[in-house]
Design a protein around this motif. Structure first.
Motif, PDB file in Angstrom:
ATOM      1  N   ARG A 150       0.860  -1.206  -0.051  1.00  0.00           N
ATOM      2  CA  ARG A 150      -0.085  -0.181  -0.173  1.00  0.00           C
ATOM      3  C   ARG A 150       0.859   1.336   0.081  1.00  0.00           C
ATOM      4  O   ARG A 150       0.611   2.330  -0.631  1.00  0.00           O
ATOM      5  CB  ARG A 150      -0.964   0.006   1.272  1.00  0.00           C
ATOM      6  N   SER A 151       2.089   1.299   0.699  1.00  0.00           N
ATOM      7  CA  SER A 151       2.855   2.440   0.728  1.00  0.00           C
ATOM      8  C   SER A 151       3.475   2.627  -0.554  1.00  0.00           C
ATOM      9  O   SER A 151       3.852   3.898  -0.975  1.00  0.00           O
ATOM     10  CB  SER A 151       3.870   2.307   1.634  1.00  0.00           C
ATOM     11  N   LEU A 152       3.890   1.661  -1.436  1.00  0.00           N
ATOM     12  CA  LEU A 152       4.442   1.786  -2.594  1.00  0.00           C
ATOM     13  C   LEU A 152       3.611   1.781  -3.801  1.00  0.00           C
ATOM     14  O   LEU A 152       3.993   2.326  -4.946  1.00  0.00           O
ATOM     15  CB  LEU A 152       5.498   0.598  -2.868  1.00  0.00           C
ATOM     16  N   LYS A 153       2.362   1.634  -3.643  1.00  0.00           N
ATOM     17  CA  LYS A 153       1.406   1.803  -4.707  1.00  0.00           C
ATOM     18  C   LYS A 153       1.258   2.681  -5.435  1.00  0.00           C
ATOM     19  O   LYS A 153       1.306   3.148  -6.597  1.00  0.00           O
ATOM     20  CB  LYS A 153       0.031   1.702  -4.015  1.00  0.00           C
ATOM     21  N   PRO A 154       1.397   4.096  -4.725  1.00  0.00           N
ATOM     22  CA  PRO A 154       1.536   5.304  -5.646  1.00  0.00           C
ATOM     23  C   PRO A 154       2.697   5.485  -6.614  1.00  0.00           C
ATOM     24  O   PRO A 154       2.622   6.390  -7.584  1.00  0.00           O
ATOM     25  CB  PRO A 154       1.533   6.371  -4.491  1.00  0.00           C
ATOM     26  N   PHE A 155       3.722   4.783  -6.125  1.00  0.00           N
ATOM     27  CA  PHE A 155       5.034   4.991  -7.092  1.00  0.00           C
ATOM     28  C   PHE A 155       4.969   3.812  -8.386  1.00  0.00           C
ATOM     29  O   PHE A 155       5.842   3.793  -9.004  1.00  0.00           O
ATOM     30  CB  PHE A 155       6.250   4.836  -6.373  1.00  0.00           C
ATOM     31  N   PHE A 156       4.105   3.041  -8.316  1.00  0.00           N
ATOM     32  CA  PHE A 156       3.761   1.995  -9.448  1.00  0.00           C
ATOM     33  C   PHE A 156       4.032   2.521 -10.909  1.00  0.00           C
ATOM     34  O   PHE A 156       2.700   3.361 -11.154  1.00  0.00           O
ATOM     35  CB  PHE A 156       2.584   1.041  -9.307  1.00  0.00           C
ATOM     36  N   ASP A 157       5.075   2.304 -11.530  1.00  0.00           N
ATOM     37  CA  ASP A 157       4.943   3.005 -12.969  1.00  0.00           C
ATOM     38  C   ASP A 157       4.700   4.528 -12.811  1.00  0.00           C
ATOM     39  O   ASP A 157       4.088   5.094 -13.877  1.00  0.00           O
ATOM     40  CB  ASP A 157       3.964   2.306 -14.122  1.00  0.00           C
ATOM     41  N   ASN A 158       5.451   5.070 -12.077  1.00  0.00           N
ATOM     42  CA  ASN A 158       5.513   6.479 -11.487  1.00  0.00           C
ATOM     43  C   ASN A 158       6.736   7.074 -12.455  1.00  0.00           C
ATOM     44  O   ASN A 158       7.565   7.678 -11.654  1.00  0.00           O
ATOM     45  CB  ASN A 158       5.522   6.997 -10.289  1.00  0.00           C
ATOM     46  N   TRP A 159       6.665   7.272 -13.934  1.00  0.00           N
ATOM     47  CA  TRP A 159       7.845   7.767 -14.328  1.00  0.00           C
ATOM     48  C   TRP A 159       8.057   9.423 -14.234  1.00  0.00           C
ATOM     49  O   TRP A 159       8.782  10.180 -14.534  1.00  0.00           O
ATOM     50  CB  TRP A 159       7.826   7.592 -16.035  1.00  0.00           C
ATOM     51  N   ASP A 160       6.561   9.731 -13.789  1.00  0.00           N
ATOM     52  CA  ASP A 160       6.418  11.427 -13.947  1.00  0.00           C
ATOM     53  C   ASP A 160       7.398  12.019 -12.753  1.00  0.00           C
ATOM     54  O   ASP A 160       7.705  12.930 -12.889  1.00  0.00           O
ATOM     55  CB  ASP A 160       4.832  11.533 -13.536  1.00  0.00           C
ATOM     56  N   CYS A 161       7.673  11.045 -11.757  1.00  0.00           N
ATOM     57  CA  CYS A 161       8.523  11.817 -10.723  1.00  0.00           C
ATOM     58  C   CYS A 161       9.822  12.170 -11.530  1.00  0.00           C
ATOM     59  O   CYS A 161      10.561  13.280 -10.920  1.00  0.00           O
ATOM     60  CB  CYS A 161       8.763  10.968  -9.440  1.00  0.00           C
ATOM     61  N   LEU A 162      10.266  11.226 -12.496  1.00  0.00           N
ATOM     62  CA  LEU A 162      11.522  11.979 -12.879  1.00  0.00           C
ATOM     63  C   LEU A 162      11.388  13.006 -13.832  1.00  0.00           C
ATOM     64  O   LEU A 162      12.381  14.030 -13.801  1.00  0.00           O
ATOM     65  CB  LEU A 162      12.154  10.517 -13.791  1.00  0.00           C
ATOM     66  N   LEU A 163      10.205  13.111 -14.359  1.00  0.00           N
ATOM     67  CA  LEU A 163      10.139  14.383 -15.303  1.00  0.00           C
ATOM     68  C   LEU A 163       9.843  15.732 -14.438  1.00  0.00           C
ATOM     69  O   LEU A 163      10.309  16.864 -14.518  1.00  0.00           O
ATOM     70  CB  LEU A 163       8.914  14.067 -16.198  1.00  0.00           C
TER      71      LEU A 163
END
Length: 169
Positions: A150-163
């Motif tokens: 649940r803690s890692l769920k928001p970061f699943f395939d979250n390439w936007d954080c690099l952009l």
């Protein structure tokens, strides 16, 4: 090659990360070939300002009903850094597709503290149920069994954080 020895996908995931960064318009290089570490470079328009960030790419290995990542504690430095946890999950055609959990190291350390993750041999051992990852792959409104997932769920395939990092100058 010893058939009992596992085939390491870290080098492949590192190369795939560099290709993805290139497609996103982020410069990258890896002087640490096949260590799973990639460096990102951001230059200002006129070239006066240069920023660096380290990326640690870690490949998840399926062990029974779980996927396990081993992340070296020594990676964390004063530099800006990101962690990419790569995993291969089956799609509806039962072919395996690569997915990633992508997060800043500061956020990862917050999760480590909140979930009281243990270390072993100077590594964090991250274990998530394979079934939770399959659910995440199919829907974002999933009932997840483990608090760490649940803690890692928001970061699943979250390439936007690099952009966002790239555009945050």
């Amino acid at each position: 090659m010893d058939p009992d020895e596992g085939f390491s996908l870290d080098g492949i995931d590192e190369l795939d990360t560099q290709l993805k960064l290139y497609q996103m318009g982020v410069e990258s290089f890896s002087p640490y070939a096949s260590t799973g570490k990639v460096d990102m470079i951001i230059r200002s328009e006129n070239g006066d300002l240069v920023r660096y960030a380290d990326i640690k790419v870690c490949t998840g290995i399926r062990k029974g009903d779980n996927v396990v990542w081993e992340l070296e504690i020594g990676f964390f430095m004063n530099n800006e850094s990101f962690i990419i946890l790569a995993v291969r999950l089956p799609d509806e055609n039962e072919s395996f597709q690569k997915h990633h959990m992508i997060l800043e190291s500061k956020k990862f350390l917050q999760i480590v503290k909140k979930r009281r993750m243990k270390t072993k041999d100077d590594k964090w051992v991250i274990t998530l149920p394979f079934s939770d990852l399959q659910i995440l792959n199919k829907t974002k409104k999933a009932k997840i069994s483990k608090p760490l997932t649940r803690s890692l769920k928001p970061f699943f395939d979250n390439w936007d954080c690099l952009l966002e990092w790239r555009s945050d100058r």
